[in-house]
Motif scaffolding. Structure first.
Motif, short mmCIF file in Angstrom:
data_model
loop_
_atom_site.label_atom_id
_atom_site.label_comp_id
_atom_site.label_asym_id
_atom_site.label_seq_id
_atom_site.Cartn_x
_atom_site.Cartn_y
_atom_site.Cartn_z
N VAL A 102 14.26 10.86 6.60
CA VAL A 102 13.47 11.43 7.25
C VAL A 102 13.24 10.16 8.70
O VAL A 102 13.10 10.43 9.62
CB VAL A 102 12.78 11.21 5.73
N GLY A 103 12.40 9.07 8.44
CA GLY A 103 12.71 8.05 9.42
C GLY A 103 13.44 7.98 10.46
O GLY A 103 12.93 7.88 11.62
N GLY A 104 14.98 8.17 10.28
CA GLY A 104 15.51 8.59 11.31
C GLY A 104 15.70 9.84 11.95
O GLY A 104 16.09 9.42 13.47
N ALA A 105 15.61 10.75 11.05
CA ALA A 105 14.92 11.82 12.24
C ALA A 105 14.39 11.85 12.87
O ALA A 105 14.64 13.01 14.44
CB ALA A 105 15.50 13.50 11.24
N VAL A 106 13.22 12.04 12.90
CA VAL A 106 12.09 11.41 13.44
C VAL A 106 12.04 10.65 15.27
O VAL A 106 12.50 11.40 15.85
CB VAL A 106 10.90 11.18 13.01
N LEU A 107 12.70 10.06 14.54
CA LEU A 107 12.84 8.88 15.95
C LEU A 107 13.92 9.63 16.69
O LEU A 107 14.18 9.56 17.66
CB LEU A 107 13.39 6.94 15.25
#
Length: 288
Positions: A102-107
């Protein structure tokens, strides 16, 4: 003159390209048993993992029918603790990978779809974070949040975000230049809808396959934190903490170290084998 240009491939070659390898089958069976142990440990081990038994401590494996893998220093059943420790370890791997995705997708989307200045800032920050070893970064997060299973899970997830962010960013650059995205934009579809319906699913799909391998890494890092006493706290059954407890008595009973250590190794190895097989199949390569 005879020709072999249109002869069908031998049956052995045909099967080899379609049937999974024995290592993949064994890995799948091992993880299936681990999943059952995580969801319903009572079906496999009926003893209380926290109960101090009437039998003496340091019983060797198979020395008693009541204790398949022996007992630890407190007389607790090692097999029961191993089975009940499956859930925290698998939750650590899956939960930390989910947070990282989730964090990687956003960034990754922010870097891949934002302005050049935004992309530069995000990527430089990720480069700095990537320069810190994964376990050390997890230790820094735990130092800020405190010990415990939930904090350890969050720490491992945060530590692996940069890896997925870089992959999503690379895929986003490919997808944003594709014909269907340009066509959707040309039809006047709102930018947010284009990102949600077209860019995000196609950018993250290849990353999901690679994330299966990341689950094994997260399990290993989580066990390392448990070994350091920063994850699940004793006497809760967890593979890393069992390993740490066994080290204290390795001169008396080395099996207390070997059993959880081998279990962690086999779990990580099984997840990695399945992940690599999925990646190979996603890339259209034969499994042979």
């Amino acid at each position: 003159m005879t020709t072999t240009a249109h002869l069908p491939a031998p049956r052995s070659v045909w099967l080899r390209g379609r049937l999974p390898r024995p290592g993949v089958v064994l890995s799948a069976v091992f993880l299936l048993v681990a999943a059952v142990a995580a969801v319903a440990p009572g079906l496999i081990a009926d003893q209380d993992p926290l109960a101090v038994g009437a039998d003496p401590g340091f019983l060797p494996p198979f020395a008693s029918t009541a204790h398949l893998l022996g007992t630890d220093h407190a007389g607790r059943d090692v097999f029961s603790r191993l089975v009940h420790g499956t859930a925290p370890s698998l939750v650590m791997g899956l939960g930390a990978t989910g947070i990282a995705l989730v964090g990687g997708a956003v960034l990754g989307l922010l870097a891949g779809l934002g302005s050049r200045a935004t992309e530069t800032v995000v990527m430089r920050v990720l480069d700095i974070v990537l320069a810190i070893p994964e376990l050390l970064l997890a230790l820094i997060v735990i130092a800020l949040l405190g010990t415990g299973t939930e904090h350890a899970l969050l720490a491992v997830g945060v530590a692996t975000i940069p890896y997925y962010a870089r992959m999503v960013r690379a895929q986003t650059h490919v997808v944003r230049r594709s014909g269907y995205v340009e066509a959707a934009t040309g039809l006047g579809i709102h930018r947010a809808a284009v990102i949600w319906r077209h860019v995000l699913p196609n950018a993250i799909k290849p990353v999901l396959v690679l994330a299966t391998i990341g689950v094994g890494t997260a399990i290993a890092v989580g066990a390392s934190l448990g070994f350091l006493g920063l994850g699940a706290q004793p006497p809760a059954p967890e593979w890393g903490s069992m390993l740490a407890a066994g080290v204290q008595y390795i001169s008396i009973d080395w099996m207390l170290v070997a059993i959880p250590g081998v279990t962690i190794t086999l779990t990580v190895l099984s997840v990695t084998v399945l992940g690599r097989d999925l990646r190979r199949r996603a890339e259209g390569k034969a499994a042979g």
